[in-house]
Design an enzyme around this catalytic site. Structure first.
Site, PDB file in Angstrom:
ATOM      1  N   TYR A  32       0.820  -1.208   0.000  1.00 58.97           N
ATOM      2  CA  TYR A  32       0.000   0.000   0.000  1.00 58.97           C
ATOM      3  C   TYR A  32       0.852   1.256   0.000  1.00 58.97           C
ATOM      4  O   TYR A  32       2.070   1.191   0.165  1.00 58.97           O
ATOM      5  CB  TYR A  32      -0.959  -0.006   1.211  1.00 58.97           C
ATOM      6  N   LYS A 146       6.445  -2.095   1.846  1.00 56.15           N
ATOM      7  CA  LYS A 146       5.289  -1.466   2.499  1.00 56.15           C
ATOM      8  C   LYS A 146       4.101  -2.424   2.432  1.00 56.15           C
ATOM      9  O   LYS A 146       3.148  -2.243   1.669  1.00 56.15           O
ATOM     10  CB  LYS A 146       4.980  -0.107   1.859  1.00 56.15           C
ATOM     11  N   GLU A 178      12.856   2.097  13.869  1.00 55.40           N
ATOM     12  CA  GLU A 178      11.926   3.143  13.427  1.00 55.40           C
ATOM     13  C   GLU A 178      10.689   3.121  14.311  1.00 55.40           C
ATOM     14  O   GLU A 178      10.549   2.252  15.171  1.00 55.40           O
ATOM     15  CB  GLU A 178      11.545   2.935  11.956  1.00 55.40           C
ATOM     16  N   LEU A 202      11.302   1.032   6.837  1.00 56.62           N
ATOM     17  CA  LEU A 202      10.727   1.531   5.589  1.00 56.62           C
ATOM     18  C   LEU A 202      11.488   2.791   5.178  1.00 56.62           C
ATOM     19  O   LEU A 202      11.725   3.666   6.014  1.00 56.62           O
ATOM     20  CB  LEU A 202       9.244   1.859   5.774  1.00 56.62           C
TER      21      LEU A 202
HETATM   22  N1  PMP Z   1       8.077   3.590   8.758  1.00 56.84           N
HETATM   23  C1  PMP Z   1       6.886   2.971   8.831  1.00 56.84           C
HETATM   24  C2  PMP Z   1       6.805   1.629   9.466  1.00 56.84           C
HETATM   25  C3  PMP Z   1       5.736   3.590   8.308  1.00 56.84           C
HETATM   26  O1  PMP Z   1       4.549   2.971   8.353  1.00 56.84           O
HETATM   27  C4  PMP Z   1       5.836   4.888   7.755  1.00 56.84           C
HETATM   28  C5  PMP Z   1       4.613   5.601   7.243  1.00 56.84           C
HETATM   29  N2  PMP Z   1       4.269   5.179   5.974  1.00 56.84           N
HETATM   30  C6  PMP Z   1       7.109   5.490   7.692  1.00 56.84           C
HETATM   31  C7  PMP Z   1       8.200   4.816   8.214  1.00 56.84           C
HETATM   32  C8  PMP Z   1       7.290   6.855   7.070  1.00 56.84           C
HETATM   33  O2  PMP Z   1       7.197   6.767   5.679  1.00 56.84           O
HETATM   34  P1  PMP Z   1       6.667   7.997   4.810  1.00 56.84           P
HETATM   35  O3  PMP Z   1       7.516   9.148   5.157  1.00 56.84           O
HETATM   36  O4  PMP Z   1       6.875   7.554   3.404  1.00 56.84           O
HETATM   37  O5  PMP Z   1       5.240   8.197   5.164  1.00 56.84           O
END
Ligand code: PMP
Length: 290
Positions: A32, A146, A178, A202
């Site tokens: 997603y 993701k 994270e 991620l």
């Molecule tokens: N890590 C995780 C586990 C996440 O779910 C998200 C949010 N999508 C992020 C990092 C941050 O990613 P982004 O800046 O692309 O939203």
């Protein structure tokens, strides 16, 4: 009336239904994206689209649309829903097949769903900062995908919610990875430190924007692992995500970060991040530093 995308068509949202044997529903067999919309325009849309395709590739799903077709569809959806400030949620699953762990033998059509949500910027929290807890990272070893499988993330976020906190900072053997839905940074002696974008986290789109901002503003940034000890002794801590932008963290496990106020480097990054939003999507009505 609100609309959604189902398998390449824009239909009434209440009509968008999936089969009980959709592999996303049964196994979380899909990926997603969440894309921010400011002033009716997608922020870092291309970057999200590229990450979507990368996630799909890594689990062997072929996107049944070109990037241009999909982008156009999302733009149409945003316009039809008259979305000014909010998010697009988009997911694709392997498709519908009789339940079996192994992938279906014959080619099935992946299922695409997308819809929009109105969402204000979290300005109060952006100004004041948020509280966090620390928890063990119990997730799998492909956090770079993701994936729709978010149970590990959900359990961590729920722990934070029960404690009245905004986010759970996860660690493996004392190394911070994270947040449950965000990337985590510390600032020490003016240097921004964050986990490298490997298989354990991620690769945030917001993280990439922040790294670019650091480079062009002569803020030293290091992608390396840091420990819970370093987290506890940081001058500043913040998190980033599509919906949270650059969010100051003022408390970790009940202990204040430095003096308990958002730090100066964090503030500079917030300001520069808002400038980047305005560059791509036009003027913002409210700013973090106002
Ligand atoms: N890590 C995780 C586990 C996440 O779910 C998200 C949010 N999508 C992020 C990092 C941050 O990613 P982004 O800046 O692309 O939203």
């Amino acid at each position: 009336m609100k609309f959604a995308i189902l398998n390449g068509e824009i239909i009434e949202r209440s009509e968008a239904k999936v089969d009980v044997e959709d592999r996303g529903y049964q196994f979380g067999d899909g990926v997603y994206e969440v894309i921010r919309v400011y002033n009716g325009k997608m922020f870092t849309g291309t970057e999200h689209m590229n990450r979507f395709v990368k996630s799909l590739d890594s689990i062997g799903i072929v996107l049944p649309y070109t990037m241009e077709q999909l982008t156009k569809l999302l733009e149409e959806l945003v316009a039809k829903n008259n979305l000014q400030l909010g998010t697009i949620y988009m997911q694709i699953t392997r498709g519908v097949a009789p339940r079996n762990h192994a992938f279906p033998a014959e080619n099935i059509t992946p299922s695409l769903v997308a819809y929009t949500k109105e969402a204000l910027r979290p300005l109060e929290s952006l100004k004041k900062g948020v509280k966090t807890i620390v928890t063990e990272d119990i997730r799998w070893l492909r956090c770079d995908i993701k994936s729709l499988n978010l149970l590990g993330n959900l359990l961590a976020k729920q722990k934070a919610a029960v404690e009245g906190c905004f986010e759970a900072v996860q660690h493996r053997n004392g190394n911070v990875t994270e947040g449950s839905s965000s990337n985590i940074y510390i600032v020490k002696n003016g240097v921004v430190i964050t986990h490298p974008s490997d298989n354990l986290i991620l690769k945030g789109i917001t993280k990439d924007v922040i790294l670019q901002i650091c480079t062009s503003n002569n803020i030293v940034v290091k992608e390396r692992t840091f420990t819970l000890d370093e987290l506890a002794n940081a001058d500043e801590v913040f998190l980033s995500s599509t919906t949270s932008e650059v969010m100051p963290i003022i408390e970790v496990d009940g202990k204040r970060v430095a003096d308990g106020l958002p730090g100066t480097v964090t503030r500079r990054l917030q300001e520069a991040f808002e400038q980047e939003i305005e560059k791509q999507c036009g003027a913002l009505k409210d700013k973090t530093l106002n």
